[in-house]
Design an enzyme around this catalytic site. Sequence first.
Site, PDB file in Angstrom:
ATOM      1  N   ARG A  30      66.309  14.725  27.198  1.00  0.00           N
ATOM      2  CA  ARG A  30      65.319  14.849  26.467  1.00  0.00           C
ATOM      3  C   ARG A  30      65.734  15.250  24.760  1.00  0.00           C
ATOM      4  NH1 ARG A  30      60.209  18.571  27.778  1.00  0.00           N
ATOM      5  NH2 ARG A  30      61.479  20.319  26.703  1.00  0.00           N
ATOM      6  N   ARG A  47      65.765  29.526  28.843  1.00  0.00           N
ATOM      7  CA  ARG A  47      64.594  29.307  28.944  1.00  0.00           C
ATOM      8  C   ARG A  47      64.347  29.198  30.573  1.00  0.00           C
ATOM      9  NH1 ARG A  47      64.701  23.967  25.815  1.00  0.00           N
ATOM     10  NH2 ARG A  47      62.633  23.300  26.655  1.00  0.00           N
ATOM     11  N   LYS A  73      55.458  18.773  32.743  1.00  0.00           N
ATOM     12  CA  LYS A  73      54.110  19.320  32.715  1.00  0.00           C
ATOM     13  C   LYS A  73      53.318  18.410  31.329  1.00  0.00           C
ATOM     14  CE  LYS A  73      55.242  23.560  31.279  1.00  0.00           C
ATOM     15  NZ  LYS A  73      56.732  23.566  31.618  1.00  0.00           N
ATOM     16  N   ARG A 131      64.724  17.865  19.762  1.00  0.00           N
ATOM     17  CA  ARG A 131      64.155  19.276  20.070  1.00  0.00           C
ATOM     18  C   ARG A 131      65.252  20.227  19.725  1.00  0.00           C
ATOM     19  NH1 ARG A 131      59.554  20.376  24.068  1.00  0.00           N
ATOM     20  NH2 ARG A 131      60.547  22.377  24.103  1.00  0.00           N
ATOM     21  N   ARG A 185      52.152  32.062  30.351  1.00  0.00           N
ATOM     22  CA  ARG A 185      53.609  32.005  30.791  1.00  0.00           C
ATOM     23  C   ARG A 185      54.171  33.457  31.243  1.00  0.00           C
ATOM     24  NH1 ARG A 185      55.417  27.337  27.491  1.00  0.00           N
ATOM     25  NH2 ARG A 185      57.409  26.606  27.998  1.00  0.00           N
TER      26      ARG A 185
HETATM   27  P1  AMP Z   1      57.223  24.278  25.490  1.00  0.00           P
HETATM   28  O1  AMP Z   1      56.990  23.010  24.585  1.00  0.00           O
HETATM   29  O2  AMP Z   1      55.843  24.611  26.352  1.00  0.00           O
HETATM   30  O3  AMP Z   1      58.497  24.055  26.696  1.00  0.00           O
HETATM   31  O4  AMP Z   1      57.770  25.317  24.645  1.00  0.00           O
HETATM   32  C1  AMP Z   1      58.498  25.571  23.818  1.00  0.00           C
HETATM   33  C2  AMP Z   1      58.791  27.082  23.257  1.00  0.00           C
HETATM   34  O5  AMP Z   1      57.678  27.659  22.795  1.00  0.00           O
HETATM   35  C3  AMP Z   1      59.064  27.989  24.582  1.00  0.00           C
HETATM   36  O6  AMP Z   1      60.544  28.020  24.973  1.00  0.00           O
HETATM   37  C4  AMP Z   1      58.794  29.345  23.671  1.00  0.00           C
HETATM   38  O7  AMP Z   1      59.835  29.750  22.906  1.00  0.00           O
HETATM   39  C5  AMP Z   1      57.709  28.926  23.083  1.00  0.00           C
HETATM   40  N1  AMP Z   1      56.286  28.918  23.846  1.00  0.00           N
HETATM   41  C6  AMP Z   1      55.397  28.026  24.281  1.00  0.00           C
HETATM   42  N2  AMP Z   1      54.296  28.403  24.983  1.00  0.00           N
HETATM   43  C7  AMP Z   1      54.626  29.767  25.135  1.00  0.00           C
HETATM   44  C8  AMP Z   1      54.005  30.918  25.929  1.00  0.00           C
HETATM   45  N3  AMP Z   1      53.002  30.500  26.644  1.00  0.00           N
HETATM   46  N4  AMP Z   1      54.517  32.148  25.642  1.00  0.00           N
HETATM   47  C9  AMP Z   1      55.628  32.318  24.984  1.00  0.00           C
HETATM   48  N5  AMP Z   1      56.428  31.468  24.515  1.00  0.00           N
HETATM   49  C10 AMP Z   1      55.915  30.284  24.348  1.00  0.00           C
END
Ligand code: AMP
Length: 189
Positions: free
Chosen positions: A130, A147, A16, A136, A91
């Site tokens: 990654r 996740r 994404k 990360r 999400r």
């Molecule tokens: P990402 O970088 O989009 O993979 O997000 C990393 C982490 O941030 C996720 O595993 C969640 O813990 C949190 N997170 C990001 N976006 C959301 C969302 N829309 N709703 C809930 N948690 C989020």
Amino acid sequence: MSATRLILLGPPGAGKGTQALRLVEALGIPQISTGDMLRSAVAADTPVGREAKGYMDAGKLVPDRVVVGVAQERLAEPDARTGFILDGFPRTVGQAEALDEMLPALGCRLERCIVLAVSEAVLIERLLKRAQIEGRTDDNEASIRTRMVEYREKTAPLIDYYRGEGIAAEVDGLGSVEEVGDRIAAALA
Ligand code: AMP
């Protein structure tokens, strides 16, 4: 003509973020990544960051109340007026409903939800890679598996939600960045 109010939906590691950056270049509209915003909040040790950190490190979704506030503020910024690429938001169905409620006040509606489809085995391999490259803190194997479960249980239902709105477009996420990007461009045309 391309749609400019977009959601990129897909499991962690589906690409994404990479595809969002290509769309930023191609369409001249901002990427809105709640994950990036939450990581910045954690780094800056803000109240939002302090609340989000434990969930993020465990691979759990941050509560809707927190994330919806972050997204709403960002969508109200001037650069989002001509369009936006939502990357990692919404999400949950609750977040999608909150988004549907906030958009009329911003004078726009969603035009397309691109669903990036990639098999779980490929995703886990990509995420572990990654982890080595980006370091990360949530890219360890336990968090990655959590996740995936969170995605399956809470986020995947959004595919049907946006099918119901008539804006879902499924795109095969396997292949080179260019190949996947071309498929997305076709889905937006
Ligand atoms: P990402 O970088 O989009 O993979 O997000 C990393 C982490 O941030 C996720 O595993 C969640 O813990 C949190 N997170 C990001 N976006 C959301 C969302 N829309 N709703 C809930 N948690 C989020």
